[in-house]
Design an enzyme around this catalytic site. Structure first.
Site, PDB file in Angstrom:
ATOM      1  N   LYS A  11      15.704   1.003  -8.889  1.00  0.00           N
ATOM      2  CA  LYS A  11      16.005   1.964  -7.830  1.00  0.00           C
ATOM      3  C   LYS A  11      17.491   2.347  -7.874  1.00  0.00           C
ATOM      4  O   LYS A  11      18.298   1.669  -8.539  1.00  0.00           O
ATOM      5  CB  LYS A  11      15.630   1.345  -6.482  1.00  0.00           C
ATOM      6  N   TYR A  51       5.592   6.762  -1.995  1.00  0.00           N
ATOM      7  CA  TYR A  51       5.579   5.917  -0.792  1.00  0.00           C
ATOM      8  C   TYR A  51       4.614   6.429   0.275  1.00  0.00           C
ATOM      9  O   TYR A  51       4.799   6.154   1.457  1.00  0.00           O
ATOM     10  CB  TYR A  51       6.999   5.791  -0.235  1.00  0.00           C
ATOM     11  N   PHE A  59      10.741   3.961   9.188  1.00  0.00           N
ATOM     12  CA  PHE A  59      11.797   4.013   8.177  1.00  0.00           C
ATOM     13  C   PHE A  59      11.459   4.945   7.007  1.00  0.00           C
ATOM     14  O   PHE A  59      12.194   5.008   6.022  1.00  0.00           O
ATOM     15  CB  PHE A  59      12.111   2.600   7.648  1.00  0.00           C
ATOM     16  N   ARG A  92       5.885  -9.198 -10.400  1.00  0.00           N
ATOM     17  CA  ARG A  92       6.119  -9.378  -8.954  1.00  0.00           C
ATOM     18  C   ARG A  92       6.789 -10.728  -8.687  1.00  0.00           C
ATOM     19  O   ARG A  92       7.608 -10.850  -7.786  1.00  0.00           O
ATOM     20  CB  ARG A  92       4.800  -9.292  -8.169  1.00  0.00           C
ATOM     21  N   THR A  98       9.304  -8.461  -0.807  1.00  0.00           N
ATOM     22  CA  THR A  98       9.795  -7.130  -0.401  1.00  0.00           C
ATOM     23  C   THR A  98      11.085  -7.224   0.418  1.00  0.00           C
ATOM     24  O   THR A  98      12.026  -6.456   0.208  1.00  0.00           O
ATOM     25  CB  THR A  98       8.712  -6.408   0.448  1.00  0.00           C
ATOM     26  N   ARG A 109      15.177  -9.514  -6.246  1.00  0.00           N
ATOM     27  CA  ARG A 109      15.453  -8.999  -4.899  1.00  0.00           C
ATOM     28  C   ARG A 109      16.240 -10.010  -4.068  1.00  0.00           C
ATOM     29  O   ARG A 109      17.098  -9.636  -3.267  1.00  0.00           O
ATOM     30  CB  ARG A 109      14.144  -8.630  -4.211  1.00  0.00           C
ATOM     31  N   ASN A 123      16.083  -3.069  -2.094  1.00  0.00           N
ATOM     32  CA  ASN A 123      15.703  -4.256  -2.856  1.00  0.00           C
ATOM     33  C   ASN A 123      15.693  -4.041  -4.379  1.00  0.00           C
ATOM     34  O   ASN A 123      14.996  -4.729  -5.105  1.00  0.00           O
ATOM     35  CB  ASN A 123      14.373  -4.805  -2.338  1.00  0.00           C
ATOM     36  N   HIS A 126      11.340  -1.675  -7.885  1.00  0.00           N
ATOM     37  CA  HIS A 126       9.949  -1.527  -7.462  1.00  0.00           C
ATOM     38  C   HIS A 126       9.072  -2.149  -8.538  1.00  0.00           C
ATOM     39  O   HIS A 126       9.386  -2.061  -9.719  1.00  0.00           O
ATOM     40  CB  HIS A 126       9.575  -0.042  -7.335  1.00  0.00           C
ATOM     41  N   GLU A 137       0.355   4.795  -9.708  1.00  0.00           N
ATOM     42  CA  GLU A 137       1.802   4.974  -9.852  1.00  0.00           C
ATOM     43  C   GLU A 137       2.186   5.400 -11.268  1.00  0.00           C
ATOM     44  O   GLU A 137       3.018   6.291 -11.458  1.00  0.00           O
ATOM     45  CB  GLU A 137       2.518   3.670  -9.498  1.00  0.00           C
TER      46      GLU A 137
HETATM   47  N1  UDP Z   1      10.380  -1.222   2.981  1.00  0.00           N
HETATM   48  C1  UDP Z   1      11.317  -1.342   3.999  1.00  0.00           C
HETATM   49  N2  UDP Z   1      10.978  -2.025   5.128  1.00  0.00           N
HETATM   50  C2  UDP Z   1       9.741  -2.586   5.306  1.00  0.00           C
HETATM   51  C3  UDP Z   1       8.789  -2.450   4.278  1.00  0.00           C
HETATM   52  C4  UDP Z   1       9.142  -1.758   3.127  1.00  0.00           C
HETATM   53  O1  UDP Z   1      12.439  -0.874   3.859  1.00  0.00           O
HETATM   54  O2  UDP Z   1       9.496  -3.197   6.364  1.00  0.00           O
HETATM   55  C5  UDP Z   1      10.751  -0.490   1.746  1.00  0.00           C
HETATM   56  C6  UDP Z   1      11.246  -1.436   0.649  1.00  0.00           C
HETATM   57  O3  UDP Z   1      12.278  -0.774  -0.084  1.00  0.00           O
HETATM   58  C7  UDP Z   1       9.993  -1.613  -0.172  1.00  0.00           C
HETATM   59  C8  UDP Z   1       9.344  -0.227  -0.079  1.00  0.00           C
HETATM   60  O4  UDP Z   1       9.625   0.189   1.242  1.00  0.00           O
HETATM   61  O5  UDP Z   1      10.276  -2.009  -1.498  1.00  0.00           O
HETATM   62  C9  UDP Z   1       7.851  -0.202  -0.340  1.00  0.00           C
HETATM   63  O6  UDP Z   1       7.205  -1.073   0.560  1.00  0.00           O
HETATM   64  P1  UDP Z   1       5.995  -1.991   0.096  1.00  0.00           P
HETATM   65  O7  UDP Z   1       5.394  -2.564   1.339  1.00  0.00           O
HETATM   66  O8  UDP Z   1       5.093  -1.247  -0.818  1.00  0.00           O
HETATM   67  O9  UDP Z   1       6.743  -3.196  -0.662  1.00  0.00           O
HETATM   68  P2  UDP Z   1       6.922  -3.510  -2.221  1.00  0.00           P
HETATM   69  O10 UDP Z   1       5.598  -3.242  -2.876  1.00  0.00           O
HETATM   70  O11 UDP Z   1       8.033  -2.618  -2.740  1.00  0.00           O
HETATM   71  O12 UDP Z   1       7.309  -4.960  -2.277  1.00  0.00           O
HETATM   72 MG    MG Z   2       4.303  -1.639  -2.796  1.00  0.00          MG
END
Ligand code: UDP
Ligand code: MG
Length: 168
Positions: A11, A51, A59, A92, A98, A109, A123, A126, A137
């Site tokens: 990112k 997203y 957010f 992951r 996350t 992260r 973070n 992705h 994706e």
């Molecule tokens: N995100 C955030 N706050 C939250 C949940 C998600 O800022 O409470 C952001 C964060 O950058 C995250 C992205 O949204 O990586 C996508 O969210 P997802 O739940 O898909 O998490 P990921 O798969 O990236 O772990």
């Molecule tokens: Mg995700």
């Protein structure tokens, strides 16, 4: 064990913090194979598609600005596809939770992420979280010819009068 593909994005915060080499080194521990990569200028449409599962979150607008690079004034994201056995879980695992504050401190992260004053988790990376997400994706970020190997079925589309930019 299944042969899987997964989308990884470095990112804008990862790029601005010069973490690309670090992140790719960490991911190389998995012994997975990179089958696609490119630097992308993320459009608002791509950001919102990527997203869309979070479009009802408070957010969301900040998240779209973040992935587009508006927040970090860079407008670049590095996109990669990794392939191998259990690729999704392996990546992951190294990427971490996350929420950077909950993430294992040795994960990417956990080591490099932060929570901004607007509440967005910056973070750094992705990584796809299921085979369904990965397929959606990868198809969103890459065209078939940009990926080495036939990972999903393709079709041939004949387009007429398509203009595209070429080197002068
Ligand atoms: N995100 C955030 N706050 C939250 C949940 C998600 O800022 O409470 C952001 C964060 O950058 C995250 C992205 O949204 O990586 C996508 O969210 P997802 O739940 O898909 O998490 P990921 O798969 O990236 O772990
Ligand atoms: Mg995700």
């Amino acid at each position: 064990m299944a042969l899987e593909q997964t989308l990884v994005l470095v990112k804008p915060d990862g790029l601005v913090k010069s973490l690309t080499g670090n992140i790719l080194s960490r991911l190389s521990e998995t012994k997975l194979v990179i089958i696609a990569s490119k630097v992308v200028r993320v459009s608002e449409h791509l950001a919102k598609q990527h997203y869309k599962h979070l479009s009802d979150k408070p957010f969301f607008d900040e998240l779209v600005k973040y992935i587009m690079g508006d927040v970090h004034k860079t407008h670049r994201v590095l996109a990669l596809v990794y392939q191998g056995e259990d690729a999704i879980a392996k990546v992951r695992d190294i990427v971490g939770d996350t929420n950077p504050e909950k993430a294992n401190p040795v994960s990417i992260r956990g080591a490099y992420g932060r929570i901004t004053t607007t509440g967005v988790f910056e973070n750094v990376v992705h990584a796809s979280s299921s085979t369904e997400d990965a397929e959606q994706e990868i198809k969103l970020w890459f065209k078939p010819e940009e990926v080495v190997g036939d990972i999903y079925p393709t079709r041939t589309v004949v387009r007429e009068k398509v203009s595209e930019k070429d080197w002068a």
